[in-house]
Design an enzyme around this catalytic site. Structure first.
Site, PDB file in Angstrom:
ATOM      1  N   HIS A  85      -7.341  -5.714  -0.711  1.00 60.12           N
ATOM      2  CA  HIS A  85      -6.165  -4.957  -0.262  1.00 60.12           C
ATOM      3  C   HIS A  85      -5.468  -5.764   0.832  1.00 60.12           C
ATOM      4  CE1 HIS A  85      -3.860  -1.316  -0.486  1.00 60.12           C
ATOM      5  NE2 HIS A  85      -3.956  -1.102   0.809  1.00 60.12           N
ATOM      6  N   SER A 130       0.837  -1.191   0.000  1.00 66.45           N
ATOM      7  CA  SER A 130       0.000   0.000   0.000  1.00 66.45           C
ATOM      8  C   SER A 130       0.878   1.248   0.000  1.00 66.45           C
ATOM      9  CB  SER A 130      -0.963  -0.048   1.192  1.00 66.45           C
ATOM     10  OG  SER A 130      -1.966   0.934   1.059  1.00 66.45           O
ATOM     11  N   ASP A 146      -9.265  -5.429  -4.888  1.00 70.21           N
ATOM     12  CA  ASP A 146      -8.742  -4.265  -4.163  1.00 70.21           C
ATOM     13  C   ASP A 146      -9.472  -3.001  -4.616  1.00 70.21           C
ATOM     14  OD1 ASP A 146      -7.277  -2.364  -2.817  1.00 70.21           O
ATOM     15  OD2 ASP A 146      -5.319  -3.140  -3.442  1.00 70.21           O
TER      16      ASP A 146
END
Length: 602
Positions: free
Chosen positions: A326, A184, A295
């Protein structure tokens, strides 16, 4: 290759005592001044390395930079009330947080327990304005890139650092060969370093990382967000992560960010151009990218754009594409993931000939725990298939998604901006006056979609909502993935110390019978039909052609299922919610989708 390592079966072996490893905090100066105090910013890092590096052993480094080592403040007020946008999108009020300094936290998943015993240093770097680093969070601009470059410069012996007591120190234990990794935001920091072309950065492993920050909270000129954080924007990220000892020092920088990001129009501007590294991909080292098909935070577009750019510049590349959202591949694939990334590091940092670059470049998870390997992505034999939108029979049935001929006539709907999207998709067997639905005949054979679907809508709009939204749906009852969550079981991949566990919860996919699956979605700000840099008012009496990409995907539509397309205005889960009532009239002769399809081999 560094002497003193143990290599067997083409892999470094866990021969170094993790409990006895050297652990130190080092500070380095960065040639930027993001907090405006007249001094160079200083960033902090915590280094863990095998004890023999004190006696001359030199090792390569795996850098895990993060904005989360200082934790984070509670999410500030949302940018807009979650039920309404009046006149224009608003900025949130914000006061620098006060209270005890949060101190160190591990943030996301890390695996130094695995790699330090195998002869690597693991270097955890606190991003600008976080934990013990000075400066301010600037989220992806040139100063952020320089800060990550400085880390590699230190590990390559080009700059000095400072111990906690102020002594000058050097990385004399380092081979000068560096990898960067993270997930991320943490997966974006390696991309920033790579964009500088810094010597010594041998590879990056970016798990759902961002190269173009515009696409995290904007799309095609419109303000968007993930359904998890309604009202989110890039300044909100800075407000959450500014965990330095005196956050008030960053008040001016964050307020400037809030203004320059232009939440009012959503246009691409110089603020966003400074946070776009896609044009710098030619400088990247070999790159390993990981994407989650589900995601909705760092969506598959981020992966697809980076993957394509790497290919254009012939950068050695590898990819994993997971069914998860995610999520971390360590949880999705456990030891399979560790084996793969371990081989990748061994090859690019220690020059071990282990065949990792000779295997197919792409692994796609087609179902939970089921993986397909292929030479590249999208699959080379996917061909663009044009499908038209045609009106139904007028009896409340959905329209037709057809491969034959163009549609004719027009259909309209009235935007219901306060209705959740899931509600608008709740009944895909008939009409709904807040959206349009087009459904193909049942498929005769499996159809594999691999790549980026595209949509074109010719329409007139009258009202406040500036969005057109397209959804691509696999329509048909089936047992599908419905979630991914930890179980009561655990597994271990390395030694554990007090407060430093080498074990993790075991995660598992959840599944259930569902009537449909959202394969892809995408949005267009109709005021940006000419360019995402320019807002052009819409004449409600004029029909315009709007073209935009949906999210890239890799999905098999099974025989007997149907392909469905939904056209709406406001997407309650992703777009701003302007006052309800915008009228949309679609000219079917100028509307359709293009899908990258190939008959599936299963």
């Amino acid at each position: 290759m560094s002497s003193g390592l143990s290599i067997r079966d083409g892999r470094t072996q866990p021969v170094f005592d993790y409990a006895d490893a050297v652990r130190e905090v080092v500070y380095i100066d960065v040639p930027v001044d993001t907090d405006g105090d007249g001094e160079s910013d200083r960033i902090a890092m915590r280094i863990t390395r095998p004890r023999p590096t004190e006696q001359g052993l030199k090792v390569a480094s795996i850098v895990q930079a993060s904005p989360y080592y200082g934790g984070g403040w509670d999410n500030p007020d949302l940018q807009w009330h979650p039920d309404d946008v009046v006149d224009e999108p608003q900025l949130a009020s914000w006061q620098p947080p006060t209270g005890p300094w949060p101190g160190w936290t591990e943030g996301h998943v890390y695996n130094d327990n695995y790699f330090v015993p195998r002869g690597y240093a693991v270097v955890k770097v606190a991003a600008l304005g976080t934990w013990a680093s000075s400066g301010c969070p600037v989220i992806g601009n040139a100063d952020d890139k320089r800060s990550m470059k400085a880390v590699v410069d230190f590990l390559a012996g080009r700059i000095k650092g400072y111990a906690e007591d102020g002594r000058e120190v050097t990385a004399d234990w380092s081979t000068g060969d560096v990898a960067m990794t993270g997930k991320s935001h943490e997966g974006s920091l390696p991309i920033m370093a790579a964009a500088t072309g810094v010597p010594g950065l041998r590879t990056i492993v970016s798990i759902q990382g961002v190269a173009n920050w515009y696409d995290t909270v904007r799309r095609n000129g419109g303000v968007v967000h993930s359904p998890t954080f309604p009202g989110d924007d890039i300044d909100m990220t800075a407000k959450v992560i500014v965990s330095r000892r005196d956050p008030a020092a960053c008040e001016a920088e964050i307020r400037r960010m809030s203004q320059d990001m232009d939440r009012q129009t959503g246009d691409y501007n110089e603020f966003w151009a400074a946070r776009n590294s896609l044009g710098d991909v030619r400088a990247f080292p070999p790159t390993f990218l990981i994407a989650g098909l589900r995601d909705q935070s760092v969506t598959p577009k981020h992966f697809a754009d980076q993957w394509a750019a790497l290919g254009r510049h012939r950068i050695p590349r590898k990819a994993w594409i997971m069914q998860a959202g995610h999520d971390d591949p360590l949880y999705v694939a456990e030891q399979r993931w560790l084996d793969e990334v371990h081989a990748w590091y061994d090859h690019w940092l220690y020059g071990i000939d282990n065949g990792v670059t000779e295997r197919p470049a792409v692994d796609v998870e087609t179902a939970p725990g089921v993986w397909r390997t292929q030479s590249t992505w999208p699959v080379p034999d996917a061909k663009p298939v044009r499908m038209s939108l045609k009106a139904g029979d007028g009896t409340g049935q959905p329209g037709v998604l057809s491969r034959e001929g163009a549609g004719s006539g027009s259909q309209g709907f009235v935007d219901a901006s306060k209705r959740p999207t899931a509600d608008k998709l709740g009944d895909l067997s008939g009409g709904d006056d807040s959206r349009l639905l087009y459904v193909s005949p049942p498929l005769a054979t499996d159809q594999h979609l691999s790549g980026t679907p595209k949509i074109q809508v010719r329409a007139r709009l009258s009202g406040a909502a500036p969005y057109l939204t397209g959804y691509l749906i696999d329509l048909g009852p089936d047992t599908r993935v419905t979630g991914f969550a930890p179980t009561a079981e655990s597994w271990c991949f390395g030694p554990s110390l007090d407060g430093d566990s080498g074990c993790r919860s075991r995660w598992a996919y959840q599944s259930g019978l569902t009537p449909y699956h959202v394969v892809s979605r995408g949005w267009q700000d109709v005021r940006n039909r000419i360019s995402d840099r320019t807002t052009t008012p819409v004449d409600p009496s004029t029909s315009n052609v709007y073209r935009w990409d949906l999210e890239p995907s890799d999905h098999v539509f099974k025989a007997g299922h149907r392909i469905a397309v939904v056209v709406m205005a406001t997407d309650y889960e992703h777009t701003l919610r302007y006052p309800t009532g915008t009228q949309v009239t679609v000219d079917l002769a100028g509307s359709g989708v293009t899908l990258p399809l190939t008959p599936s081999d299963g």
